[in-house]
Design an enzyme around this catalytic site. Structure first.
Site, PDB file in Angstrom:
ATOM      1  N   THR A   1      35.847  -6.330  41.279  1.00  0.00           N
ATOM      2  CA  THR A   1      34.973  -6.819  40.211  1.00  0.00           C
ATOM      3  C   THR A   1      35.777  -6.891  38.918  1.00  0.00           C
ATOM      4  OG1 THR A   1      32.974  -5.969  41.208  1.00  0.00           O
ATOM      5  CG2 THR A   1      33.044  -5.946  38.808  1.00  0.00           C
TER       6      THR A   1
ATOM      7  N   VAL B   1      21.052  -5.594  44.703  1.00  0.00           N
ATOM      8  CA  VAL B   1      21.373  -5.936  43.320  1.00  0.00           C
ATOM      9  C   VAL B   1      22.540  -5.075  42.843  1.00  0.00           C
ATOM     10  CG1 VAL B   1      20.500  -5.931  40.946  1.00  0.00           C
ATOM     11  CG2 VAL B   1      19.034  -6.707  42.823  1.00  0.00           C
TER      12      VAL B   1
ATOM     13  N   THR C   1      33.229  -0.723  37.084  1.00  0.00           N
ATOM     14  CA  THR C   1      33.530  -1.149  38.440  1.00  0.00           C
ATOM     15  C   THR C   1      33.487   0.075  39.338  1.00  0.00           C
ATOM     16  OG1 THR C   1      35.130  -2.235  39.886  1.00  0.00           O
ATOM     17  CG2 THR C   1      36.036  -1.001  38.039  1.00  0.00           C
TER      18      THR C   1
HETATM   19  N1  ASP Z   1      30.197  -2.569  41.014  1.00  0.00           N
HETATM   20  C1  ASP Z   1      30.236  -3.621  41.990  1.00  0.00           C
HETATM   21  C2  ASP Z   1      29.001  -3.531  42.862  1.00  0.00           C
HETATM   22  O1  ASP Z   1      28.655  -2.479  43.320  1.00  0.00           O
HETATM   23  C3  ASP Z   1      31.450  -3.629  42.854  1.00  0.00           C
HETATM   24  C4  ASP Z   1      32.782  -3.399  42.168  1.00  0.00           C
HETATM   25  O2  ASP Z   1      32.836  -2.851  41.077  1.00  0.00           O
HETATM   26  O3  ASP Z   1      33.816  -3.762  42.731  1.00  0.00           O
HETATM   27  O4  ASP Z   1      28.402  -4.543  43.097  1.00  0.00           O
END
Ligand code: ASP
Length: 243
Positions: A180, A209, A229
């Site tokens: 992300t 979500v 993230t």
């Molecule tokens: N936070 C994001 C989610 O859970 C994933 C990520 O940070 O890579 O959708």
């Protein structure tokens, strides 16, 4: 107008596994440096914080290395659904899209929604907005993400998340470590903004979500801007960014 303060810029490309591998970290850094250089020079020429974070987000969404826009991970049904949000810390305004498909840059929809009375749209509503704005249909799928999904399906989706957080077995693969993305900027007038964009955690059930388009994952005030993230459920439990 002359700049009043020295701009600041922070970006991230997710909690990626290649951060543990030398080859990986160089490639990730190179991608990130390109974005920092371009967006920071925008800030130096007087761009405001919101414009800068949107530009940074677009560049990171377009880089297949990261799990946002092109290169997003697939959900359990093999589809890509992306989420992105923008918060202008100066006016304290949040906007975003949740689980949108077939657009190149979800952050552009979030940017448009800043000026709308309805500021967070989910799947069907986001698709309608994209249609109204005549955003061209776009397939964000990459071969690598498809192969990961096929592998996961063979393993009966036992991973709780795609390769977007540290996974030792991915360390030596050159493409490992896509996460992300997020951008926080302080512009030359002392104003803050933050933007975050994601393909989700990968292999999730339909309708899940992500934190990334909620104030738990993306939040700014006049004093601070935070882009998160990691596993979204943990971030939501803490309401991390807003807190
Ligand atoms: N936070 C994001 C989610 O859970 C994933 C990520 O940070 O890579 O959708």
């Amino acid at each position: 107008m002359a700049l009043q303060v020295q701009p600041k810029l922070i970006i991230h490309g997710g909690a990626g596994s290649s951060l543990h591998s030398k080859g990986g970290i160089q490639a990730v850094r190179q991608s990130l440096y390109t974005v920092v250089e371009e967006v920071y020079s925008l800030l130096l020429t007087g761009a405001n914080a919101s414009t800068a974070v949107v530009k940074g987000c677009q560049m990171l969404e377009d880089d297949p290395r990261f799990n946002a826009g092109t290169g997003s991970v697939l959900q359990s049904d093999g589809q890509i659904r992306m989420s992105a949000s923008l918060m202008d810390g100066n006016i304290g305004r949040f906007s975003g899209v949740i689980n949108v498909s077939r657009v190149k840059n979800p952050i552009e929809l979030a940017q448009f929604l800043q000026a709308s009375p309805d500021r967070v749209l989910s799947d069907y509503g986001a698709a309608e907005l994209a249609r109204e704005l005549q955003v061209p249909s776009y397939n964000a799928l990459t071969e690598l993400r498809l192969q990961e999904w096929i592998q996961e399906r063979q393993d009966n989706f036992k991973s709780t998340m795609a390769g977007v957080v540290a996974e030792p077995e991915l360390v030596e693969t050159s493409n490992a470590g896509r996460g992300t993305i997020g951008v926080v900027a302080l512009d030359g007038y002392g104003k803050l903004a933050v933007a975050t964009s994601t393909g989700g955690k990968g292999f999730e059930r339909i309708g899940r979500v992500s934190d990334s388009a909620t104030p738990a994952g993306n939040y700014a005030t006049k004093q601070a801007g935070v882009s998160c993230t990691g596993i979204g459920e943990d971030i939501l439990d803490e309401c991390l960014a807003a807190r």
